[in-house]
Design an enzyme around this catalytic site. Structure first.
Site, mmCIF file in Angstrom:
data_model
loop_
_atom_site.group_PDB
_atom_site.id
_atom_site.type_symbol
_atom_site.label_atom_id
_atom_site.label_comp_id
_atom_site.label_asym_id
_atom_site.label_seq_id
_atom_site.Cartn_x
_atom_site.Cartn_y
_atom_site.Cartn_z
ATOM 1 N N HIS A 1 73.823 39.859 -14.889
ATOM 2 C CA HIS A 1 74.024 39.211 -16.194
ATOM 3 C C HIS A 1 75.272 38.340 -16.086
ATOM 4 O O HIS A 1 76.393 38.827 -16.121
ATOM 5 C CB HIS A 1 74.189 40.264 -17.288
ATOM 6 C CG HIS A 1 74.130 39.714 -18.679
ATOM 7 N ND1 HIS A 1 75.123 38.932 -19.217
ATOM 8 C CD2 HIS A 1 73.181 39.823 -19.639
ATOM 9 C CE1 HIS A 1 74.804 38.598 -20.451
ATOM 10 N NE2 HIS A 1 73.624 39.118 -20.731
ATOM 11 N N CYS B 1 68.716 38.725 -26.195
ATOM 12 C CA CYS B 1 69.105 38.306 -24.854
ATOM 13 C C CYS B 1 68.445 39.282 -23.891
ATOM 14 O O CYS B 1 67.602 40.086 -24.294
ATOM 15 C CB CYS B 1 70.625 38.273 -24.687
ATOM 16 S SG CYS B 1 71.383 39.897 -24.673
#
EC number: 2.7.1.199
Length: 678
Positions: free
Chosen positions: A599, A447
Site C-alpha cells: 500500500h 480504498c
C-alpha cells in the site's frame, strides 16, 4: 443554518489544535528549566547549582517562555494552516497580516515606546512593535482572515504580464491589503471589546468563582463529543483574567498567567480553569475503565483488558481521555453526563481547597509532576486523596449504572449472528443494511483496505453487525465510518453503489445440498518464504505506520517501508492478484501462496492515480526485482499525509513472522522471513 454554523465551529475548533499542540514542548522546557533554578529541587540535587547547569536551565526557561510570549502570532499562523487544509502559504500570509495589522494599529493610535508599558492603556509591544494589545483573539482573527484569503485567491488568474503574482503568490499580497484595512476598525472597536471581556471575566471570577469553575468543567466536558471544547476553553485560558508581571506587563488568560507565575517564581493565583482535570484524568477515568472491564462478559474480558488498559494508561499519563470516553459515550450517554458533573465538581473541590495547578497539554501525570510537584508552589499533594475518593466514586457509579441499565459498554455487546453466513452475493446487501440502509448513506467510497462511508445518522450503524460480516475493525471519525474489509472493500463499495442505483437486486435464497458443495484444493505450504525490499529506503516497525488500521494489524502483520526513490519492485517471485484502479496499492501472491499487500503511502487513494505509473497488470507473472510501479515521490509527499508504505501479509495464519534487523535497505535486500513450523 445551524448545521452549517456547527460545521464551521468544528473546523475552527480543530484549527486551534495545531497551535495548542506546540504548548507541551514549550511547557516542558519552561517547567524543567524553572525547577532546576528552584530551591526545592536544588535541595535534593545540590549538584545542579553548578554555574554551567544553571546557564542551561536559564536557556531552557527562556526557550519555553518565548513561545508563550508570542502565542498570538503562533495562533494566527496555526489557525490559518488549519483552516486552509494545511497549506504553508496561508501561514506566511497570516504572519504578514499580523505584522501589518499591529504596525498600522500602533501608528494610528500613536503608540510609542514611551507609553507602551502603561497597563491602563491596553497597549503592548508585539514582536518589538508598539501597538494595541489584541492577545490571542487578535491572532485567531488574523488566522481566519488569512485562511479566507487563501481559499478565495489561491488559484486566481492574472494577465500574462502579471503572471508571476498569480495563484498562491497573490495570497500574501491580498492579506497585506486586507489586514491593513482591518487595522482601522480593530483600533477603533477593540478597546471596547477588551474592556467588555475584562468586565465579564472579573464579574465571573469575583462574583461567584466556585460556580464559575464548576460550570466551566461541566460544560467543557459536555462539548467534547461535538469537538467544540477547544473554542469554549480558549477565552478562559488565553484572555479572561489579568495579572501584572514583574516587568509591569499585563498578562491575560488563566494558562498564560499560570505559566508566567511559574516562570517568575511568584505566588500562584491562576489554574482555576485547569486544575480540576487532574483527579478525573489520573484517577477517575482509569477507575471507570476498571469498572467497564469487570462488567464485561467473561469471554470478552481478555480483549477488553487490552482496550481499557491502554486507554486508562493514556488518560493517567497524558490526560488524553477521548479513547476511553468514546468507548461509552454513545452506548451510555447517561454515564457521560455523570462524568461531566463529576468533572465540574472536581474543579470546584480543588478551588475550595485553594490548590493552584495548571498544564500545557492536559491533566495527566506528566504535567502534574512538571508543573505541580517540581515547582512545589502549591498544595499539589491534595490531588492524591481527592483522586483516590474520585476513583472509588467513578468505579462504583459506573459499575452500578452499567449493570442496572444493561449498557452495552465494551465487552457487553450483543452478538450479531444474523449476518455471519452471508455469501459473496449477499454481502453488499447486508453491509448496506448494517450501515443503516440506503437512506442513511451520504457518501460512499473505498480504498484497497477499507470501506469509507459518510452516514447521516451514526446511531443507525450496526458496528457489531459489520464486524460479524467480516470487518476486522470499524473506525468512527464523526459521521465517517471506516469498515476494514481488506482487498474486497472496493468490490463491496462497487456493489453497494449498484444496489443504491437499483441496478442489482438481492439474490433469491437457495438450498445447497451436500452434493453441490465446492471442492476444496489443499496447497502444501512452503516451510519458509523470503520477502525482499521493494525498493531503496527504510524499514520501520508496523506499529510506527501513521494509520491505525495498519499499525494495529487489522489487515495483517508486516512492516512499514519508506521509499527513497520512485521505483517499486517485486519483493518475490509470484503473481499480481490485485491492482487498485487508483494504482496506489498492489496485491501479490508468492509462488508459495503467501499474499502480500503493498500500500504505497497513507490515504493515497484520494490522489486518484496521480503520481502513480503501473508496469504490470492483474494476473501478470512477476520475478523478484521486476519493476512493478514508478511513483512521483515529490508529488505524493506534497499531497498525501505520508509516504510510509505498509507491506502487509494478509494470510499469515499460524505462520511465524521474522523481521530482519535492518533499517536502511536497498532493493532486493532480505527484510522478512515467514516461517512455517508445521
Amino acid at each position: 443554518m445551524f448545521k452549517k454554523l456547527f460545521g464551521q465551529l468544528q473546523r475552527i475548533g480543530k484549527a486551534l489544535m495545531l497551535p495548542v499542540a506546540i504548548l507541551p514542548a514549550a511547557g516542558l522546557l519552561l517547567a524543567i528549566g524553572t525547577a532546576m533554578q528552584g530551591e526545592s529541587l536544588q535541595h535534593y540535587l545540590p549538584f545542579i547549582q553548578n554555574g554551567g547547569i544553571q546557564s542551561v536551565a536559564e536557556m531552557m526557561t527562556g526557550a519555553g517562555g518565548i513561545i508563550f510570549d508570542n502565542l498570538p502570532m503562533i495562533f494566527a499562523m496555526g489557525v490559518a494552516i488549519g483552516l486552509a487544509s494545511g497549506d504553508g502559504v496561508a501561514a506566511i500570509a497570516a504572519f504578514v497580516g499580523y505584522l501589518v495589522m499591529n504596525k498600522t494599529m500602533g501608528a494610528f493610535l500613536h503608540v510609542s515606546p514611551d507609553n507602551v508599558n502603561d497597563a491602563a492603556s491596553g497597549y503592548a509591544s508585539v514582536l518589538g512593535i508598539p501597538t494595541l494589545q489584541t492577545g490571542v483573539f487578535g491572532g485567531i482573527i488574523i488566522g481566519a482572515l488569512a485562511a479566507w484569503c487563501y481559499n478565495k485567491f489561491y488559484n486566481i488568474s492574472l494577465p500574462s504580464y502579471l503572471g508571476f503574482f498569480a495563484g498562491k503568490r497573490f495570497v500574501p499580497i491580498m492579506m497585506a491589503t486586507t489586514s491593513f484595512i482591518l487595522a482601522f476598525p480593530m483600533a477603533w472597536i477593540w478597546p471596547s471589546i477588551q474592556t467588555g471581556l475584562n468586565a465579564f471575566s472579573e464579574g465571573l471570577l469575583d462574583s461567584n468563582t466556585g460556580l464559575a469553575v464548576f460550570l466551566f468543567g461541566f460544560i467543557k466536558r459536555l462539548l467534547i463529543p461535538f469537538g467544540l471544547h477547544h473554542i469554549f476553553h480558549a477565552p478562559f485560558w488565553f484572555e479572561f483574567g489579568a495579572w501584572k508581571n514583574a516587568a509591569g506587563e499585563m498578562i491575560h488568560g488563566d494558562q498564560r498567567i499560570f505559566i508566567e507565575q511559574i516562570r517568575e517564581g511568584s505566588k500562584l493565583t491562576a489554574g482555576k480553569f485547569m486544575q480540576g482535570e487532574f483527579p478525573v484524568m489520573m484517577f477517575g477515568l482509569p477507575a471507570a475503565a476498571l469498572a467497564i472491564y469487570h462488567t464485561a462478559k467473561p469471554e470478552n474480558k481478555k480483549v477488553v483488558a487490552g482496550l481499557m488498559g491502554s486507554a486508562a494508561l493514556t488518560s493517567f499519563l497524558t490526560g488524553i481521555t477521548e479513547p476511553l470516553e468514546f468507548s461509552f459515550l454513545f452506548v451510555a450517554p447517561v454515564l457521560f453526563f455523570v462524568h461531566a458533573i463529576l468533572d465540574g465538581l472536581s474543579f470546584l473541590i480543588l478551588y475550595l481547597l485553594n490548590v493552584h495547578l495548571g498544564y500545557t497539554f492536559s491533566g495527566g501525570f506528566i504535567d502534574y509532576v512538571l508543573l505541580g510537584v517540581l515547582p512545589n508552589k502549591t498544595q499539589w499533594w491534595l490531588v492524591i486523596p481527592v483522586g483516590v475518593v474520585y476513583a472509588f466514586i467513578y468505579y462504583f457509579v459506573f459499575r452500578f449504572l452499567i449493570l442496572k441499565f444493561k449498557y452495552k459498554t465494551p465487552g457487553r455487546e450483543d452478538k450479531q449472528a444474523q449476518f455471519t453466513n452471508s455469501s459473496a452475493s449477499e454481502l453488499p446487501f447486508n453491509v448496506l443494511k448494517a450501515m443503516g440502509g440506503e437512506e442513511n448513506i451520504k457518501h460512499l467510497d473505498a480504498c484497497i483496505t477499507r470501506l469509507r462511508v459518510e452516514v447521516k445518522e451514526k446511531g443507525k450503524v450496526d458496528v457489531a453487525g459489520l464486524k460479524a460480516l467480516g470487518a476486522s475493525g470499524v473506525l468512527e471519525v464523526g459521521n465517517n465510518m471506516q469498515a476494514i474489509f481488506g482487498p474486497k472493500s472496493d468490490q463491496i463499495k462497487h456493489d453497494m453503489s449498484l444496489i443504491m442505483k437499483g441496478e442489482i437486486t438481492k439474490p433469491q435464497e437457495t438450498t445447497v445440498t451436500e452434493e453441490e458443495s465446492e471442492e476444496v484444493v489443499h496447497i502444501e505450504r512452503a516451510s519458509e518464504v523470503n520477502i525482499y525490499a521493494p525498493g531503496n529506503g527504510q524499514v520501520i516497525p508496523l506499529s510506527e505506520v501513521p494509520d491505525q488500521v495498519f499499525a494495529q494489524k487489522m489487515m495483517g502483520d508486516g512492516v512499514g517501508f519508506i521509499p527513497a526513490d520512485g521505483k517499486i519492485v517485486a519483493p518475490f517471485d509470484g503473481t499480481v492478484k490485485t491492482i487498485f484502479p487508483t494504482k496506489h496499492a498492489i496485491g501479490l501472491e508468492s509462488d508459495q501462496g503467501l499474499e502480500l499487500l503493498i500500500h504505497i503511502g497513507i490515504d493515497t487513494v484520494k490522489l486518484n492515480g496521480e503520481g502513480f505509473e503501473s508496469f504490470v497488470e492483474t494476473d501478470d507473472r512477476v520475478h523478484k526485482g521486476q519493476v512493478l510501479m514508478q511513483i512521483d515521490l515529490d508529488y505524493i509527499t506534497a499531497h498525501a499525509p505520508s509516504t510510509v508504505t505498509p507491506l502487509i501479509i494478509t494470510n499469515l495464519e499460524d505462520r511465524q513472522l521474522s523481521v530482519e534487523d535492518v533499517k536502511d535497505v536497498t532493493a532486493e535486500q532480505l527484510i522478512i522471513k515467514v516461517i512455517d513450523d508445521k
